[in-house]
Scaffold this motif. Structure first.
Motif, PDB file in Angstrom:
ATOM      1  N   UNK A  30      14.724  26.769  39.089  1.00 40.97           N
ATOM      2  CA  UNK A  30      15.148  26.833  40.487  1.00 40.97           C
ATOM      3  C   UNK A  30      16.619  26.455  40.636  1.00 40.97           C
ATOM      4  N   UNK A  31      17.122  25.602  39.776  1.00 44.14           N
ATOM      5  CA  UNK A  31      18.537  25.230  39.783  1.00 44.14           C
ATOM      6  C   UNK A  31      19.153  25.633  38.453  1.00 44.14           C
ATOM      7  N   UNK A  32      20.236  26.383  38.506  1.00 43.40           N
ATOM      8  CA  UNK A  32      20.816  26.895  37.272  1.00 43.40           C
ATOM      9  C   UNK A  32      22.297  27.196  37.439  1.00 43.40           C
ATOM     10  N   UNK A  33      22.928  27.366  36.310  1.00 38.98           N
ATOM     11  CA  UNK A  33      24.276  27.904  36.220  1.00 38.98           C
ATOM     12  C   UNK A  33      24.181  29.097  35.277  1.00 38.98           C
ATOM     13  N   UNK A  34      24.638  30.234  35.734  1.00 42.58           N
ATOM     14  CA  UNK A  34      24.491  31.458  34.960  1.00 42.58           C
ATOM     15  C   UNK A  34      25.799  32.232  35.029  1.00 42.58           C
ATOM     16  N   UNK A  54      22.762  28.487  44.200  1.00 41.57           N
ATOM     17  CA  UNK A  54      23.103  28.580  45.620  1.00 41.57           C
ATOM     18  C   UNK A  54      24.080  29.715  45.903  1.00 41.57           C
ATOM     19  N   UNK A  55      24.537  30.396  44.849  1.00 41.88           N
ATOM     20  CA  UNK A  55      25.465  31.494  45.027  1.00 41.88           C
ATOM     21  C   UNK A  55      26.926  31.121  44.958  1.00 41.88           C
ATOM     22  N   UNK A  69      31.526  38.151  40.261  1.00 41.58           N
ATOM     23  CA  UNK A  69      30.183  37.875  39.753  1.00 41.58           C
ATOM     24  C   UNK A  69      29.211  37.875  40.929  1.00 41.58           C
ATOM     25  N   UNK A  70      28.005  38.393  40.685  1.00 39.66           N
ATOM     26  CA  UNK A  70      26.991  38.415  41.735  1.00 39.66           C
ATOM     27  C   UNK A  70      25.616  38.388  41.088  1.00 39.66           C
ATOM     28  N   UNK A  71      24.609  38.178  41.906  1.00 43.26           N
ATOM     29  CA  UNK A  71      23.247  38.136  41.376  1.00 43.26           C
ATOM     30  C   UNK A  71      22.282  38.753  42.377  1.00 43.26           C
ATOM     31  N   UNK A  72      21.236  39.351  41.832  1.00 46.09           N
ATOM     32  CA  UNK A  72      20.148  39.892  42.635  1.00 46.09           C
ATOM     33  C   UNK A  72      18.896  39.139  42.210  1.00 46.09           C
ATOM     34  N   UNK A 101      24.732  22.034  35.925  1.00 44.04           N
ATOM     35  CA  UNK A 101      25.413  22.098  37.210  1.00 44.04           C
ATOM     36  C   UNK A 101      26.793  22.712  36.991  1.00 44.04           C
ATOM     37  N   UNK A 102      26.984  23.913  37.495  1.00 48.56           N
ATOM     38  CA  UNK A 102      28.240  24.635  37.294  1.00 48.56           C
ATOM     39  C   UNK A 102      29.460  23.807  37.691  1.00 48.56           C
ATOM     40  N   UNK A 103      29.303  22.962  38.709  1.00 47.16           N
ATOM     41  CA  UNK A 103      30.446  22.265  39.289  1.00 47.16           C
ATOM     42  C   UNK A 103      30.621  20.849  38.746  1.00 47.16           C
ATOM     43  N   UNK A 104      29.969  20.565  37.619  1.00 47.75           N
ATOM     44  CA  UNK A 104      30.102  19.226  37.045  1.00 47.75           C
ATOM     45  C   UNK A 104      31.323  19.093  36.150  1.00 47.75           C
TER      46      UNK A 104
END
Length: 126
Positions: A30-34, A54-55, A69-72, A101-104
């Protein structure tokens, strides 16, 4: 078992565009960095762009304003739209993901990602 499968690479002339896709299988976090990394011959693997659950997006300075970058989530697919391509964008492009966490602060560090695709080649000629 998590599986990431990239597609969409190819050969284009400078100034052209490509759209990469990364289909994710068995990825239920549910929580990821991709995101996307790339590696040119003789060079280290570098972060290109990432997106979190969260986009929110982060881009390397070298691609800001050119790549998106985008996601579906319905299709479990990640995309990288690459415009105004340059010869220096030539590399193998890899999809990566984890519960990080992408922003860590270390989004571009390849070692924080445990899940990787096999890559898709992008070649830009001048």
């Amino acid at each position: 078992q998590v599986q990431l499968v990239e597609s969409g690479g190819g050969s284009v002339q400078a100034g052209g565009s490509l759209r990469l896709s990364c289909a994710a299988f068995g990825y239920t976090f549910s929580n990821y960095c991709m995101g996307w990394f790339r590696q040119a011959p003789g060079k280290d693997r570098e972060g290109v762009a990432v997106i979190d659950s969260k986009g929110a997006e982060i881009y390397a300075d070298s691609v800001k304003g050119r790549f998106t970058i985008s996601q579906d989530n319905a299709k479990n697919t990640l995309y990288l739209q690459m415009n105004s391509l340059k010869p220096e964008d030539t590399a193998m492009y890899y999809c990566a993901a984890d519960t990080y966490d992408c922003f860590s602060g270390s989004w571009s560090n390849r070692y924080v990602y445990n899940y990787w695709g096999r890559g898709t080649q992008v070649t830009v000629s001048s």
